[in-house]
Motif scaffolding. Structure first.
Motif, short mmCIF file in Angstrom:
data_model
loop_
_atom_site.label_atom_id
_atom_site.label_comp_id
_atom_site.label_asym_id
_atom_site.label_seq_id
_atom_site.Cartn_x
_atom_site.Cartn_y
_atom_site.Cartn_z
N GLU A 177 0.83 -1.21 0.00
CA GLU A 177 0.00 0.00 0.00
C GLU A 177 0.87 1.26 0.00
O GLU A 177 0.55 2.24 -0.65
CB GLU A 177 -0.89 -0.02 1.25
N ARG A 178 1.98 1.21 0.74
CA ARG A 178 2.84 2.38 0.87
C ARG A 178 3.81 2.52 -0.32
O ARG A 178 4.00 3.61 -0.85
CB ARG A 178 3.60 2.30 2.20
N TYR A 179 4.45 1.41 -0.70
CA TYR A 179 5.53 1.52 -1.70
C TYR A 179 5.21 0.83 -3.03
O TYR A 179 5.99 0.93 -3.96
CB TYR A 179 6.82 0.89 -1.15
N GLY A 180 4.07 0.12 -3.12
CA GLY A 180 3.79 -0.73 -4.28
C GLY A 180 3.83 0.02 -5.61
O GLY A 180 4.51 -0.42 -6.56
N GLU A 181 3.12 1.15 -5.68
CA GLU A 181 3.06 1.90 -6.94
C GLU A 181 4.44 2.39 -7.36
O GLU A 181 4.80 2.35 -8.54
CB GLU A 181 2.10 3.08 -6.79
N GLU A 182 5.21 2.87 -6.38
CA GLU A 182 6.56 3.37 -6.68
C GLU A 182 7.44 2.24 -7.22
O GLU A 182 8.20 2.43 -8.18
CB GLU A 182 7.22 3.91 -5.41
N LEU A 183 7.34 1.07 -6.58
CA LEU A 183 8.18 -0.06 -7.01
C LEU A 183 7.78 -0.51 -8.41
O LEU A 183 8.64 -0.82 -9.24
CB LEU A 183 8.04 -1.21 -5.99
N LEU A 184 6.47 -0.52 -8.69
CA LEU A 184 6.00 -0.90 -10.03
C LEU A 184 6.53 0.08 -11.08
O LEU A 184 6.97 -0.33 -12.17
CB LEU A 184 4.47 -0.91 -10.07
N ALA A 185 6.49 1.37 -10.75
CA ALA A 185 7.00 2.37 -11.68
C ALA A 185 8.48 2.15 -11.95
O ALA A 185 8.94 2.24 -13.09
CB ALA A 185 6.77 3.78 -11.11
N LEU A 186 9.23 1.81 -10.88
CA LEU A 186 10.67 1.56 -11.05
C LEU A 186 10.90 0.33 -11.93
O LEU A 186 11.76 0.34 -12.82
CB LEU A 186 11.32 1.36 -9.67
N ILE A 187 10.10 -0.72 -11.69
CA ILE A 187 10.24 -1.94 -12.51
C ILE A 187 9.95 -1.61 -13.97
O ILE A 187 10.69 -2.03 -14.88
CB ILE A 187 9.31 -3.05 -11.99
N GLN A 188 8.90 -0.85 -14.20
CA GLN A 188 8.55 -0.50 -15.59
C GLN A 188 9.65 0.34 -16.24
O GLN A 188 10.01 0.11 -17.39
CB GLN A 188 7.21 0.24 -15.63
N ASP A 189 10.22 1.29 -15.48
CA ASP A 189 11.32 2.10 -16.01
C ASP A 189 12.53 1.22 -16.32
O ASP A 189 13.25 1.43 -17.30
CB ASP A 189 11.73 3.18 -15.01
N THR A 190 12.78 0.24 -15.43
CA THR A 190 13.95 -0.62 -15.59
C THR A 190 13.78 -1.55 -16.79
O THR A 190 14.71 -1.76 -17.57
CB THR A 190 14.16 -1.46 -14.31
N LEU A 191 12.56 -2.10 -16.94
CA LEU A 191 12.33 -3.10 -17.99
C LEU A 191 12.20 -2.44 -19.36
O LEU A 191 12.59 -3.03 -20.38
CB LEU A 191 11.06 -3.90 -17.70
N ASP A 192 11.63 -1.23 -19.38
CA ASP A 192 11.44 -0.52 -20.65
C ASP A 192 10.73 -1.42 -21.67
O ASP A 192 11.27 -1.74 -22.73
CB ASP A 192 12.80 -0.05 -21.18
N GLU A 193 9.53 -1.89 -21.30
CA GLU A 193 8.66 -2.73 -22.16
C GLU A 193 9.15 -4.18 -22.27
O GLU A 193 8.52 -5.00 -22.89
CB GLU A 193 8.54 -2.15 -23.59
N GLY A 194 10.29 -4.53 -21.68
CA GLY A 194 10.76 -5.91 -21.76
C GLY A 194 10.07 -6.79 -20.72
O GLY A 194 9.25 -6.32 -19.95
N ARG A 195 10.41 -8.09 -20.72
CA ARG A 195 9.82 -9.00 -19.74
C ARG A 195 10.72 -9.08 -18.51
O ARG A 195 11.93 -8.94 -18.62
CB ARG A 195 9.67 -10.40 -20.34
N PRO A 196 10.13 -9.30 -17.33
CA PRO A 196 10.95 -9.41 -16.11
C PRO A 196 11.96 -10.56 -16.23
O PRO A 196 11.58 -11.66 -16.64
CB PRO A 196 9.94 -9.71 -15.01
N THR A 197 13.20 -10.30 -15.92
CA THR A 197 14.22 -11.35 -15.97
C THR A 197 14.13 -12.20 -14.71
O THR A 197 13.49 -11.82 -13.72
CB THR A 197 15.62 -10.72 -16.01
N TRP A 198 14.78 -13.37 -14.75
CA TRP A 198 14.78 -14.24 -13.57
C TRP A 198 15.49 -13.56 -12.40
O TRP A 198 15.11 -13.74 -11.25
CB TRP A 198 15.47 -15.58 -13.90
N ARG A 199 16.54 -12.78 -12.73
CA ARG A 199 17.29 -12.08 -11.67
C ARG A 199 16.36 -11.10 -10.94
O ARG A 199 16.36 -11.02 -9.71
CB ARG A 199 18.46 -11.33 -12.32
N LEU A 200 15.54 -10.38 -11.75
CA LEU A 200 14.63 -9.41 -11.14
C LEU A 200 13.56 -10.14 -10.31
O LEU A 200 13.24 -9.74 -9.19
CB LEU A 200 13.97 -8.58 -12.23
#
Lengths: 105, 296
Positions: free
Chosen positions: B16-39
């Motif tokens: 609830e507190r950090y979820g949206e921020e973390l999702l935004a970071l993941i989206q910025d990191t992936l840049d439309e790609g698929r999540p890697t196993w490391r992530l």
């Protein structure tokens, strides 16, 4: 462990504090900056784990604005903790370099 | 897998507190790609670590609350409730010194604990008076009424037991169910009274605006009081071992002694360090007397 919880040079909390020392940043900007100056790639999980602990200890704080890309800034106790940790690291670094004969000073 | 699904490893309050921020970071990191196993592994590890951290924090809070109020009260009550029986017990002359030594230690520690509690009260007295003047009485009234009720019940019970002991022989007492029930009820009332007064003290402390020096003194006195109570338990156990010639009680007593030797110096050291930090924060101008907190 130091009272601030900062231990090693490659600790995510220490890297985050160093990154925020020159101004507020959001998650992605933090990760890129840390990779640039330290050569350490922090994954989203590790980065936000460290951010959570730093916020809990009052060493950084969120700023208002876009909820999805919320910037964080270092607090005065955070600056003091960072200064203490860096002084410790400098002492160890100086001793190590002097003993290797790489830093005569 | 959608990035949002990776958040399920985290506790709901954290999401609830950090979820949206973390999702935004993941989206910025992936840049439309698929999540890697490391992530993905990083998210699993981060989520589980967060759950462990939250469970640990909840556990520490519960233990602190219990140890600071009920455990202390129950231990003190049980010791005092058992004291009359212990005092009545007699030892053969050859081992009388063991019992006498334990009883002396117990009496000494009781006096010391009383002094620590009194000192703690004196340190907090000015802040307590200010709290009452500012209309704080209604905030603690109900707890005080309950504590006073339990104290009256315990006092009545002790008086009744004393009368029974004067009017009946030892043989009559040992066969009397009424005396046995009265003894148990009085012991319970004593424990309740100590517990409720401790609860009053804890609730009142939350509202007091103590100066940093007084807070540091309170921290140290609290650690000393807990040490004294643990020492009482130890002395009482060794006394019982001597009275009953009981090896199991002696083992428990020695184990208690080891526990007191290991735990209490660390506890007192922690209180001293915390007090020092408070005072140094005050001298740097980063500390102000705590604002009243909500009642627990």
């Amino acid at each position: 462990m130091a009272p601030s919880g900062l231990r090693r040079a490659n600790d995510p909390p220490l890297l985050i504090l160093v990154s925020l020392a020159d101004g507020p940043k959001h998650g992605h900007a933090l990760a890129k900056d840390i990779e640039d100056f330290a050569g350490v790639r922090l994954g989203p999980g590790a980065l936000y784990g460290a951010i959570t602990r730093l916020v809990e200890r009052g060493l950084i704080e969120p700023l208002g604005g876009d909820d999805r890309r919320r910037p964080y800034r270092i607090t005065p106790p955070g600056s003091a903790a960072l200064a203490g940790a860096l002084a410790d690291l400098r002492r160890v670094t100086s001793a190590g370099l002097a003993r290797l004969g790489l830093d005569p000073a | 897998m959608k990035p949002a699904n990776l958040l399920r490893w985290y506790p709901s309050a954290w999401r609830e507190r950090y979820g949206e921020e973390l999702l935004a970071l993941i989206q910025d990191t992936l840049d439309e790609g698929r999540p890697t196993w490391r992530l993905r592994l990083g998210m699993v590890r981060g989520g589980l670590r967060e759950r462990v951290h939250q469970a640990g924090q909840a556990g520490i809070t519960a233990v602190k609350r219990a140890s600071s109020t009920w455990l202390l009260a129950v231990a003190t009550g049980l010791i005092l409730a058992g004291l009359p029986w212990n005092l009545k017990a007699s030892l053969p002359p050859s081992r009388a010194w063991q019992g006498a030594a334990a009883l002396d230690a117990l009496a000494g520690v009781i006096a010391f604990t009383g002094a620590a509690v009194l000192a703690s009260g004196l340190v907090a007295a000015p802040a307590f008076i200010a709290f009452l003047r500012e209309g704080g009485w209604p905030k603690i009234r109900r707890r005080v009424v309950w504590a006073a009720g339990a104290t009256v019940a315990a006092g009545g019970g002790l008086a009744g037991l004393g009368l029974a002991q004067r009017s009946m022989t030892s043989a009559q007492l040992s066969h009397s169910w009424a005396y046995f029930i009265g003894d148990v009820a009085t012991a319970l009332a004593l424990v309740a009274a100590f517990g409720l007064w401790t609860s009053v003290a804890a609730a009142t402390a939350k509202h007091l605006k103590l100066a940093p020096r007084a807070r540091a003194a309170q921290l140290l006195l609290a650690a000393v009081t807990v040490t004294a109570v643990l020492t009482m338990v130890t002395a009482n156990t060794i006394w019982l071992a001597a009275v009953q010639s009981s090896l199991p009680w002696l083992v428990v007593g020695v184990a208690n002694l080891a526990l007191v030797g290991v735990v209490t110096p660390r506890m007192i050291g922690r209180a001293v360090r915390k007090g020092r930090r408070m005072r140094s924060a005050t001298s740097r101008g980063r500390y102000s007397p705590s604002a009243p907190r909500s009642a627990g």
